[in-house]
Scaffold this motif. Structure first.
Motif, mmCIF file in Angstrom:
data_model
loop_
_atom_site.group_PDB
_atom_site.id
_atom_site.type_symbol
_atom_site.label_atom_id
_atom_site.label_comp_id
_atom_site.label_asym_id
_atom_site.label_seq_id
_atom_site.Cartn_x
_atom_site.Cartn_y
_atom_site.Cartn_z
ATOM 1 N N TRP A 91 43.878 96.430 120.719
ATOM 2 C CA TRP A 91 44.119 95.553 119.553
ATOM 3 C C TRP A 91 44.056 94.086 119.941
ATOM 4 N N ALA A 92 44.640 93.754 121.079
ATOM 5 C CA ALA A 92 44.582 92.358 121.544
ATOM 6 C C ALA A 92 43.138 91.960 121.839
ATOM 7 N N ALA B 299 40.285 93.287 120.548
ATOM 8 C CA ALA B 299 39.502 93.159 119.307
ATOM 9 C C ALA B 299 39.873 91.873 118.571
ATOM 10 N N GLU B 300 41.156 91.555 118.550
ATOM 11 C CA GLU B 300 41.596 90.335 117.845
ATOM 12 C C GLU B 300 41.082 89.079 118.543
ATOM 13 N N ARG B 301 41.065 89.109 119.869
ATOM 14 C CA ARG B 301 40.569 87.944 120.611
ATOM 15 C C ARG B 301 39.066 87.762 120.381
ATOM 16 N N ARG C 122 37.482 88.713 117.760
ATOM 17 C CA ARG C 122 37.368 88.229 116.379
ATOM 18 C C ARG C 122 37.632 86.726 116.283
ATOM 19 N N LEU C 123 38.717 86.276 116.933
ATOM 20 C CA LEU C 123 39.102 84.873 116.818
ATOM 21 C C LEU C 123 38.206 83.930 117.620
#
Ligand code: SF4
Length: 132
Positions: A31-32, A34-36, A38-39
């Motif tokens: 999750w970390a 994928a979020e990184r 994305r951001l």
């Protein structure tokens, strides 16, 4: 070299989390990660997606829907050689060749979140669709 399937014009990231319980990926925070992506890299990709088991029937069904020869797919998953074998049917169902114009496999086996992020970033860095 141009493929008869067409030149990819963008890139996408398709994660396989290997059920989220693979011992070789225990240092990956999916999750970390994928979020990184994305951001920090979201402007370099058409989309990102994560599936728990791309090499199962439902994963192949997703690949059939998502993969297109107009995009180059970065696939963080198991070891590159395993991906070559295990993702073959999904690519075939989508009609997308597993060549260097359409596919950059990234192994998450025995890696940590930071290392995989760096490899994804490098795969997106040249900004030239269709080139390594
Ligand atoms: S494709 Fe690789 S990473 Fe994904 S579920 Fe199958 S073995 Fe695991």
């Amino acid at each position: 070299m141009a493929s008869e399937m067409g030149q990819p014009k963008g890139r996408a990231v398709l994660f396989c989390a290997c059920s989220g319980a693979c011992p070789s990926m225990e240092k990956i925070d999916f999750w970390a990660l994928a979020e990184r992506v994305r951001l920090e890299l979201g402007d370099k990709v058409e989309f990102l997606a994560l599936h728990p088991r791309l090499c199962e029937g439902d994963g192949e069904k997703l690949m059939e829907r998502l993969l297109t020869p107009t995009l180059k797919f970065i696939t963080p998953a198991c070891a590159e050689k395993r991906q070559e074998k295990l993702l073959r049917d999904g690519f075939a169902k989508a009609g997308v060749p597993m060549d260097e114009e359409h596919w950059i496999p990234i192994s998450m086996a025995q890696q940590d979140t930071e290392a995989v992020f760096a490899r994804i970033k490098a795969a997106l860095a040249d900004g030239a669709p269709g080139k390594e």
